[in-house]
Design a protein around this motif. Structure first.
Motif, mmCIF file in Angstrom:
data_model
loop_
_atom_site.group_PDB
_atom_site.id
_atom_site.type_symbol
_atom_site.label_atom_id
_atom_site.label_comp_id
_atom_site.label_asym_id
_atom_site.label_seq_id
_atom_site.Cartn_x
_atom_site.Cartn_y
_atom_site.Cartn_z
ATOM 1 N N LEU A 542 0.737 -1.218 0.120
ATOM 2 C CA LEU A 542 0.043 0.040 -0.014
ATOM 3 C C LEU A 542 1.029 1.107 -0.029
ATOM 4 C CD1 LEU A 542 -2.718 1.389 0.128
ATOM 5 C CD2 LEU A 542 -2.649 1.233 2.636
ATOM 6 N N GLY A 543 0.775 2.070 -1.019
ATOM 7 C CA GLY A 543 1.840 3.082 -1.301
ATOM 8 C C GLY A 543 1.108 4.352 -1.685
ATOM 9 N N VAL A 544 1.896 5.500 -1.288
ATOM 10 C CA VAL A 544 1.651 6.820 -1.701
ATOM 11 C C VAL A 544 2.662 7.558 -2.103
ATOM 12 C CG1 VAL A 544 0.647 9.076 -0.756
ATOM 13 C CG2 VAL A 544 -0.149 6.901 0.336
ATOM 14 N N LYS A 545 2.248 8.324 -3.355
ATOM 15 C CA LYS A 545 3.537 9.145 -4.026
ATOM 16 C C LYS A 545 2.930 10.333 -4.090
ATOM 17 C CE LYS A 545 6.095 5.438 -6.364
ATOM 18 N NZ LYS A 545 6.565 5.085 -7.724
ATOM 19 N N SER A 546 3.659 11.314 -3.464
ATOM 20 C CA SER A 546 3.128 12.682 -3.704
ATOM 21 C C SER A 546 4.360 13.850 -4.241
ATOM 22 C CB SER A 546 2.668 13.436 -2.230
ATOM 23 O OG SER A 546 1.632 12.439 -1.748
ATOM 24 N N THR A 547 3.750 14.601 -5.040
ATOM 25 C CA THR A 547 4.619 15.803 -5.393
ATOM 26 C C THR A 547 3.946 17.098 -5.166
ATOM 27 O OG1 THR A 547 5.500 14.727 -7.262
ATOM 28 C CG2 THR A 547 5.800 16.912 -7.475
ATOM 29 N N LEU A 548 4.913 17.671 -4.080
ATOM 30 C CA LEU A 548 3.987 18.986 -3.375
ATOM 31 C C LEU A 548 4.971 20.238 -3.509
ATOM 32 C CD1 LEU A 548 3.472 16.930 -0.154
ATOM 33 C CD2 LEU A 548 1.614 17.209 -2.040
ATOM 34 N N LEU A 549 4.320 21.296 -3.053
ATOM 35 C CA LEU A 549 4.922 22.577 -2.932
ATOM 36 C C LEU A 549 5.752 22.881 -4.281
ATOM 37 C CD1 LEU A 549 6.428 22.245 0.452
ATOM 38 C CD2 LEU A 549 4.322 23.417 0.042
ATOM 39 N N ASP A 550 4.673 22.888 -5.197
ATOM 40 C CA ASP A 550 5.090 23.282 -6.614
ATOM 41 C C ASP A 550 6.177 22.480 -7.181
ATOM 42 O OD1 ASP A 550 3.090 25.429 -6.954
ATOM 43 O OD2 ASP A 550 4.506 26.979 -5.848
ATOM 44 N N SER A 551 6.333 21.269 -6.841
ATOM 45 C CA SER A 551 7.506 20.404 -7.238
ATOM 46 C C SER A 551 8.714 20.520 -6.591
ATOM 47 C CB SER A 551 7.460 20.333 -8.799
ATOM 48 O OG SER A 551 6.446 19.859 -9.517
ATOM 49 N N ARG A 552 8.574 21.131 -5.508
ATOM 50 C CA ARG A 552 9.861 21.391 -4.821
ATOM 51 C C ARG A 552 10.035 20.119 -3.460
ATOM 52 N NH1 ARG A 552 8.458 26.794 -5.213
ATOM 53 N NH2 ARG A 552 7.738 26.778 -3.455
ATOM 54 N N LEU A 553 8.998 19.334 -3.556
ATOM 55 C CA LEU A 553 9.083 18.191 -2.438
ATOM 56 C C LEU A 553 8.561 16.940 -3.235
ATOM 57 C CD1 LEU A 553 9.528 17.426 0.531
ATOM 58 C CD2 LEU A 553 7.284 18.141 0.939
#
Length: 740
Positions: A542-553
């Protein structure tokens, strides 16, 4: 838990230090081919660690061992030979000390399966990208990927323009290394790429009895020719040659009182019994000499309706090893001229296409034939002149005095030839339901035939041989002269569902199986005990992939639960030698965490952490025993800081790797000792300046001089010796690179 504080503190700084992000800049998108299609790392519902060419260069990733330092879930160890390396992911993996054992982690170079893990242990040259896939990859990758896969992608010929680089390094222990690569067009439709590497280094084990151990004298050459016959059809021919000549594989040791007394009696210095000082004294020169050749043809045919890829590959290798088994200046027990060889041929055919706008699929066929050989029927394990003087003082629990069972000059001669033929058919499809939901299913059917022709004999002048037909060395390698065969067919499957939550987050859940081949012990056991069964893996994620803060995280997290039935284990026998058996059942579960951040346009931070909740044998004679080489917590932190200077930029990179207390021995619980537990704290750094053409740097590895035993061995009963296979000590040097 005291040793966890540096990791926890650094991780907290990494996470909470990202609060003041700059308003410009973004992390570069990472493109991977983990699912045999080019896609963004954040869009692939698979747990993958990917390393770009730039990261490989900056972090100084030179081989599989360096890669493991950068990947918390990955562990790489070797003892008597780098060709017998043990590669494990999430605690699952087995050494290939017995040539009958096949890897649990599949190694692929440009899509070609490498049947022996040791083929990936030499210097990595001209690499475009490395992907470490975690968990079973039984559908698309196939043979023996029930723990995961390492996919190495080398750089392709440049058909547009001439380019290349020259890189030279010098360091302590007399290290010198030169790498050269050049590529360019030979016409409108033909291009080439040639690269090579020469690496020399003195040994870092100071040997009072002979040549220092763990030196390097290696070189390799890679050549490629690309022909783009039409706009839709291309041919890529590639070949490589590797030669290694090293005094591998050294180990520090502690000796028993009886050995030290005999050393002094013969005029040698007694052993100081400091297992971490890299000072040894042996009378047999260690040896590892390897020659390996690879040849592959890749054909790509692309049309509007889809693409067809064909990969045909051939591999051939041979190597020889010698080892001082007792690791002293006494003539007790030695391995000399242990010869191994092998070859393989493979063919993979893959069709990729789509049905409408919502379904994409792959269908394929795979054929693989491998021959593995060890020994020539000649003497290679020998009892020395000092054997009885030392072994006679040990409590070996034998039914008769050692002088009745063994005599100086006794030896083992053996020859093993193992054949494998595999055929597989596979398919995988992804259904895109609307814009947010994606469901993937896959099947792979494999049929495998194996044969083994095994011969081993003990030549002895001991009284027991004359009277009973048995002698002491029979316990190291059981005499045999027999042929075996086995066959099996298996089906592996994959089910995966993922959902896009907004534009920045993807959640996935998956279940998959994997199979690792069975075989026949080539070293020990009666005729009836020689065969061992396949092992079967079932894994859930069970996985989560996130790209946050205008692709800075980027933050990626995977929870996993894995069960392996009939787990294959390589055990050390009580008096010496090895034996492969199916342990029963093992479980591996935990959470894998990865973070990459750009808090400032010139500062990149990465952090990886794996927490192993469960990693033990759950059924069988070793029930309750923890999986070896596996820690509850392992992690790594990296920081790269860049500042403009002159017409380029200066940079500094630091990498810290931590691995908590773990067992460094495959022994059963009753044989484990305090020496068989260790932890790792490594710090590597590089400082340099670069522009479009030049890159000059100084670097250091293991700067904190962490004294870490990657592997330990059972006490050698006949001498009372304990061996510690140490990680390299502090190394440092400078590198100059010119890109053209």
């Amino acid at each position: 838990m005291k040793s966890m504080k540096p990791l926890a503190s650094a991780l907290a700084l990494t996470i909470y230090g990202t609060g003041a992000f700059a308003q410009t800049g973004a992390l570069e998108e990472v493109i991977v081919t983990a699912t045999k299609r080019s896609a963004s790392l954040q869009d692939v519902p698979v747990t993958v660690n990917a390393f770009s060419a730039e990261t490989i260069q900056e972090a100084g990733i030179n081989n599989a061992s360096d890669l493991a330092v950068m990947t918390p879930s990955l562990n790489v160890t070797s003892n008597l030979s780098p060709f017998n390396a043990r590669i494990s992911i999430r605690g699952i993996g087995t050494a290939q000390t017995d040539p009958a054992l096949e890897p649990s982690v599949g190694l692929f170079v440009d899509g070609v399966f490498q049947g022996r893990s040791g083929l990936g242990m030499s210097d990595l040259t001209d690499i475009e990208r490395i992907e470490v896939l975690q968990g079973p990859q039984g559908t698309l990758y196939g043979k023996n990927t029930n723990a995961g896969a390492i996919s190495i992608i080398t750089k392709a010929p440049n058909i547009e323009e001439f380019e290349g680089y020259v890189e030279g390094s010098a360091g302590n222990y007399g290290m010198g290394k030169i790498t050269v690569s050049a590529s360019g067009p030979l016409g409108d439709t033909v291009a080439y790429r040639v690269s090579g590497n020469v690496h020399q280094r003195d040994g870092y084990y100071d040997n009072a009895g002979g040549a220092d151990l763990n030196d390097a004298d290696d070189w390799n050459l890679i050549g490629k020719v690309l022909w783009e016959a039409t706009g839709s059809l291309s041919f890529l021919l590639s070949g490589s040659h590797v030669e290694r000549d090293t005094t591998c594989c050294g180990a520090d040791s502690t000796q028993s009182e009886s050995v030290n007394e005999e050393l002094v009696k013969q005029g040698f210095a007694s052993d100081k019994n400091d297992a971490y000082d890299y000072k040894i004294a042996t009378d047999v020169d260690s040896q590892f000499e390897l020659e390996a050749d690879n040849l592959a043809m890749t054909i790509d045919y692309e049309q509007d309706w889809g693409s067809i890829e064909s990969i045909t590959a051939w591999n051939d290798y041979d190597y020889v090893t010698s080892t001082d088994v007792d690791r002293s200046q006494l003539d007790i027990l030695s391995i000399k001229g242990d010869q191994s060889a092998g070859d393989s041929i493979s063919q993979e055919l893959r069709l990729s296409s789509e049905i409408g706008d919502s379904v994409e699929y792959q269908l394929g066929l795979f054929y693989y034939q491998q021959t593995t050989k060890r020994g020539t029927g000649e003497q290679f394990v020998t009892i020395g002149e000092d054997f009885l003087a030392v072994a006679g003082q040990q409590d070996l629990g034998l039914p008769a005095p050692i002088g009745f069972l063994a005599a100086p000059g006794d030896y083992i001669a053996s020859q093993a030839e193992l054949e494998t033929e595999t055929f597989a058919a596979f398919g995988q499809a992804t259904w895109h339901i609307g814009d947010r939901w994606h469901i993937t299913g896959g099947l792979r059917w494999s049929d495998e035939e194996k044969t083994a022709d095994l011969f081993s004999t003990t030549v002895s002048t001991a009284p027991s041989e004359a009277l009973l037909g048995r002698s002491f060395l029979d316990s190291f390698a059981t005499p045999i002269d027999a042929e075996f065969e086995r066959s099996n067919d298996e089906v592996d499957w994959l089910l995966n569902a993922s959902a896009d939550i907004g534009d920045d987050t993807m959640v996935f859940i998956s279940a998959a199986t994997g199979t690792k081949s069975g075989g026949f012990n080539s070293v020990s056991g009666t005729v009836d005990d020689r065969e061992f069964d396949p092992e079967f893996t079932t894994s859930y994620e069970l996985g989560v992939k996130s790209t946050l803060l205008d692709s800075r995280l980027r933050v990626n997290t995977t929870a996993f639960y894995t069960v392996v039935e009939d787990y294959q284990s390589l055990q050390q026998l009580e008096l010496g030698g090895t034996f492969v058996s199916n342990l029963g059942e093992v479980k591996s579960s935990g959470v894998d965490f990865y973070l990459e951040a750009l808090p400032l346009p010139n500062l990149t931070l990465t952090a990886g952490l794996i927490y192993m909740h469960d990693y033990e044998v759950t059924k069988g004679v070793d029930k309750g025993l923890a999986l070896p080489y596996t820690a509850e917590f392992s992690g790594n932190l990296s920081a790269t800081f860049v500042l403009p200077l002159a017409d380029g930029a200066t940079y500094i990179r630091a990498d810290y790797a931590y691995m908590g207390d773990h067992t460094t021995n495959v022994a059963g619980e009753e044989d484990l000792q305090p020496k068989d537990y260790d932890n790792r704290n490594l710090l590597n750094m590089k400082v340099g300046w670069r522009n479009d053409n030049w890159n000059i740097s100084v670097w250091g590895k293991n700067l904190t001089e962490d004294e870490y035993a990657q592997q330990t061995a059972n006490t050698l009963p006949v001498t009372g010796m304990d061996a510690y296979f140490l990680a390299p000590p502090r190394t440092y040097g400078a590198t100059l690179r010119y890109d053209f």
